[in-house]
Design an enzyme around this catalytic site. Structure first.
Site, PDB file in Angstrom:
ATOM      1  N   LYS A  77     -18.518  -9.706   6.211  1.00 23.71           N
ATOM      2  CA  LYS A  77     -17.844  -8.411   6.314  1.00 23.71           C
ATOM      3  C   LYS A  77     -18.059  -7.868   7.712  1.00 23.71           C
ATOM      4  O   LYS A  77     -19.092  -8.139   8.342  1.00 23.71           O
ATOM      5  CB  LYS A  77     -18.436  -7.432   5.303  1.00 23.71           C
ATOM      6  CG  LYS A  77     -17.499  -6.315   4.933  1.00 23.71           C
ATOM      7  CD  LYS A  77     -16.580  -6.729   3.792  1.00 23.71           C
ATOM      8  CE  LYS A  77     -15.597  -5.632   3.437  1.00 23.71           C
ATOM      9  NZ  LYS A  77     -14.817  -5.985   2.242  1.00 23.71           N
ATOM     10  N   GLY A 177      -5.423   4.869 -12.532  1.00 27.56           N
ATOM     11  CA  GLY A 177      -5.108   4.524 -11.139  1.00 27.56           C
ATOM     12  C   GLY A 177      -3.912   3.583 -11.081  1.00 27.56           C
ATOM     13  O   GLY A 177      -4.061   2.365 -10.974  1.00 27.56           O
ATOM     14  N   GLY A 179      -1.851   2.259  -9.077  1.00 26.33           N
ATOM     15  CA  GLY A 179      -1.500   1.833  -7.720  1.00 26.33           C
ATOM     16  C   GLY A 179      -1.188   0.347  -7.689  1.00 26.33           C
ATOM     17  O   GLY A 179      -0.748  -0.226  -8.691  1.00 26.33           O
ATOM     18  N   VAL A 181      -2.982  -2.351  -7.820  1.00 22.29           N
ATOM     19  CA  VAL A 181      -3.631  -3.159  -8.852  1.00 22.29           C
ATOM     20  C   VAL A 181      -3.175  -2.725 -10.242  1.00 22.29           C
ATOM     21  O   VAL A 181      -2.744  -3.537 -11.067  1.00 22.29           O
ATOM     22  CB  VAL A 181      -5.180  -3.046  -8.730  1.00 22.29           C
ATOM     23  CG1 VAL A 181      -5.863  -3.754  -9.887  1.00 22.29           C
ATOM     24  CG2 VAL A 181      -5.651  -3.612  -7.393  1.00 22.29           C
ATOM     25  N   GLY A 182      -3.256  -1.419 -10.506  1.00 24.98           N
ATOM     26  CA  GLY A 182      -2.986  -0.900 -11.851  1.00 24.98           C
ATOM     27  C   GLY A 182      -1.572  -1.141 -12.339  1.00 24.98           C
ATOM     28  O   GLY A 182      -1.352  -1.600 -13.465  1.00 24.98           O
TER      29      GLY A 182
HETATM   30  P1  NAD Z   1      -3.897   1.886  -4.301  1.00 22.74           P
HETATM   31  O1  NAD Z   1      -4.184   2.902  -3.264  1.00 22.74           O
HETATM   32  O2  NAD Z   1      -2.654   1.087  -4.229  1.00 22.74           O
HETATM   33  O3  NAD Z   1      -3.898   2.579  -5.743  1.00 22.74           O
HETATM   34  C1  NAD Z   1      -4.868   3.467  -6.163  1.00 22.74           C
HETATM   35  C2  NAD Z   1      -4.246   4.373  -7.225  1.00 22.74           C
HETATM   36  O4  NAD Z   1      -5.267   5.175  -7.788  1.00 22.74           O
HETATM   37  C3  NAD Z   1      -3.185   5.337  -6.683  1.00 22.74           C
HETATM   38  O5  NAD Z   1      -2.108   5.392  -7.597  1.00 22.74           O
HETATM   39  C4  NAD Z   1      -3.914   6.680  -6.650  1.00 22.74           C
HETATM   40  O6  NAD Z   1      -3.043   7.782  -6.842  1.00 22.74           O
HETATM   41  C5  NAD Z   1      -4.835   6.524  -7.830  1.00 22.74           C
HETATM   42  N1  NAD Z   1      -6.023   7.379  -7.817  1.00 22.74           N
HETATM   43  C6  NAD Z   1      -6.807   7.745  -6.771  1.00 22.74           C
HETATM   44  N2  NAD Z   1      -7.804   8.540  -7.202  1.00 22.74           N
HETATM   45  C7  NAD Z   1      -7.647   8.660  -8.543  1.00 22.74           C
HETATM   46  C8  NAD Z   1      -8.369   9.316  -9.566  1.00 22.74           C
HETATM   47  N3  NAD Z   1      -9.454  10.013  -9.281  1.00 22.74           N
HETATM   48  N4  NAD Z   1      -7.922   9.214 -10.855  1.00 22.74           N
HETATM   49  C9  NAD Z   1      -6.833   8.489 -11.136  1.00 22.74           C
HETATM   50  N5  NAD Z   1      -6.118   7.828 -10.222  1.00 22.74           N
HETATM   51  C10 NAD Z   1      -6.521   7.922  -8.941  1.00 22.74           C
HETATM   52  O7  NAD Z   1      -5.204   0.953  -4.327  1.00 22.74           O
HETATM   53  P2  NAD Z   1      -5.322  -0.512  -4.940  1.00 22.74           P
HETATM   54  O8  NAD Z   1      -5.082  -1.507  -3.881  1.00 22.74           O
HETATM   55  O9  NAD Z   1      -4.554  -0.581  -6.216  1.00 22.74           O
HETATM   56  O10 NAD Z   1      -6.883  -0.570  -5.238  1.00 22.74           O
HETATM   57  C11 NAD Z   1      -7.445   0.086  -6.366  1.00 22.74           C
HETATM   58  C12 NAD Z   1      -8.887  -0.344  -6.538  1.00 22.74           C
HETATM   59  O11 NAD Z   1      -8.934  -1.753  -6.738  1.00 22.74           O
HETATM   60  C13 NAD Z   1      -9.818  -0.077  -5.363  1.00 22.74           C
HETATM   61  O12 NAD Z   1     -11.090   0.194  -5.887  1.00 22.74           O
HETATM   62  C14 NAD Z   1      -9.844  -1.400  -4.621  1.00 22.74           C
HETATM   63  O13 NAD Z   1     -11.041  -1.559  -3.879  1.00 22.74           O
HETATM   64  C15 NAD Z   1      -9.805  -2.357  -5.776  1.00 22.74           C
HETATM   65  N6  NAD Z   1      -9.310  -3.694  -5.456  1.00 22.74           N
HETATM   66  C16 NAD Z   1      -8.073  -3.857  -4.932  1.00 22.74           C
HETATM   67  C17 NAD Z   1      -7.606  -5.143  -4.679  1.00 22.74           C
HETATM   68  C18 NAD Z   1      -6.220  -5.375  -4.146  1.00 22.74           C
HETATM   69  O14 NAD Z   1      -5.808  -6.525  -4.123  1.00 22.74           O
HETATM   70  N7  NAD Z   1      -5.472  -4.364  -3.753  1.00 22.74           N
HETATM   71  C19 NAD Z   1      -8.410  -6.262  -4.948  1.00 22.74           C
HETATM   72  C20 NAD Z   1      -9.675  -6.067  -5.500  1.00 22.74           C
HETATM   73  C21 NAD Z   1     -10.108  -4.768  -5.757  1.00 22.74           C
END
Ligand code: NAD
Length: 370
Positions: A77, A177, A179, A181-182
């Protein structure tokens, strides 16, 4: 000297490099934790409060995550101590200077993390010829756009559901969430027959026991609108998703969402961790005692890093999906069997599996290289 070795243990870190370029105002640290399985793969984080300790902890997490995913990569990292919101011109100067400084650290492959993106990776690749998470035009696989992590999560959930005799057809899902991932996890699961009964974003939640339309919700988010604007269902505060009874609860936003204080409110069978460390250790134990199966983050959300490793080998999107499916299916299965056999939490079984893989790789390396 002693201070420089304060993180040292049986696995690493192999190298910690501090970079200071007074002329350009660059302060950065790279931690290459362990390279026994292969060159260290891990993101470059840009933040004003980033520290070497943070870089070490994240690098160690990558050592375990990459080993658990079965990748030929160690963990590393980097942190750049700077404001990620500075002007694009200044950011480019800083990132390029950082890249030039790590040019000869050939056992570290940078990727995107908080404060850096595919453009930053393109600058790094331009300087030193290696980085993952690149733009499409440079051979990158757009992992958030294609839903690599959400896809892997759905595969892990399928394995977990089978292990507890839960039929995915009609299984109720909640996504905290919605976003990258979700929303993709919800979509891939819907294709397996599940019903999304609640979802939240930073501005609120939408709940409908009769089932929400995942495609419509994704379109709403793509248009830059909050979930609570959805025409159907009940709009509520974002925390309310914790109280929605369901079969599969997916945290996919922030760390430490489920704690000892609120874990008892979850009325679910599976918690599948899309976010990193969404549950405290105490909360995971509480859930396990109540018979809730918790799929640990670094097993269930490894789709992104598997995709990045495929990109590094000039693989295609289709090959990335195939690798995610194969690896996450096998690893989730192994972890669940091992957790049952040793009567331990899936997280403990997963760490043990990762540690064993790293140690085995170390034994066949010259001097047991870390
Ligand atoms: P993103 O920014 O695309 O989505 C995050 C979502 O969460 C958004 O819709 C945001 O509005 C929502 N959010 C933020 N705070 C919130 C809360 N308090 N309550 C409810 N919703 C809330 O991010 P992402 O890329 O989807 O990543 C999400 C998580 O997954 C992070 O913890 C990230 O480290 C982890 N992650 C992501 C990946 C990846 O491939 N993108 C891989 C491994 C882990």
């Amino acid at each position: 000297m002693e201070d420089a070795f304060r993180f040292a243990d049986d696995l690493g870190p192999f190298k910690i490099v501090h970079i200071h370029h007074a002329g350009i105002g660059l302060k950065a640290a790279v931690v290459i934790d362990n390279t026994a399985c292969g060159p260290a793969l891990g993101g470059v984080r840009m933040a004003l409060d980033a520290t070497t300790e943070e870089a070490f902890r994240l690098a160690r997490a990558m050592t375990f995550k990459n080993a658990a995913a079965g990748l030929a990569h160690g963990g590393g990292k980097a942190v750049i101590v700077a404001d990620p919101k500075q002007s694009p011109g200044e950011k480019e100067r800083l990132v390029r200077a950082f890249a030039a400084a790590i040019g000869n650290l050939t056992d570290y492959i940078p990727g995107p993390d908080m404060g850096t993106d595919e453009t930053a990776m393109a600058w790094i690749a331009d300087e030193i010829g290696r980085a993952v998470g690149l733009p499409l035009e440079l051979g990158g696989i757009p992992l958030d756009e294609i839903g690599a992590t959400g896809f892997g999560l759905a595969v892990a959930i399928e394995v977990a559901a089978r292990a507890i005799d839960l039929d995915l057809a009609g299984a109720r899902v909640v996504v905290e969430g919605f976003g990258s991932v979700g929303k993709h996890a919800a979509q891939f699961l819907a294709a397996k027959g599940t019903v999304l009964v609640a979802a939240s974003d930073s501005q609120g939640a939408i709940i409908d026991a009769a089932g929400l339309d995942v495609t419509a919700l994704s379109a709403l988010k793509a248009a830059g609108r909050p979930l609570k604007d959805h025409a159907r269902g009940q709009a509520r505060g974002r925390e309310t998703v914790i109280d929605v009874a369901c079969d599969i609860w997916i945290p996919a936003a922030r760390p430490d969402v489920i704690t000892e204080e609120n874990a008892a409110r979850l009325n679910v069978r599976i918690v599948a961790q899309g976010a990193n460390i969404p549950c405290t250790a105490g909360a995971e134990e509480m859930l396990a005692r109540r018979g809730v199966l918790v799929l640990p983050d670094f097993i269930a959300n490894a789709g992104g890093v598997i995709c990045a490793a495929t990109e590094y080998r000039h693989g295609t999107q289709a090959q990335a999906f195939a690798a995610i499916e194969e690896k996450i299916r096998a690893n989730t299965q192994t972890v669940l069997v091992e957790a049952k056999r040793t009567n331990s939490l899936p997280r403990a079984a997963a760490i043990s599996l990762a540690r064993q893989r790293v140690q085995k790789a170390m034994r066949v390396r010259r001097w047991g290289a870390s």
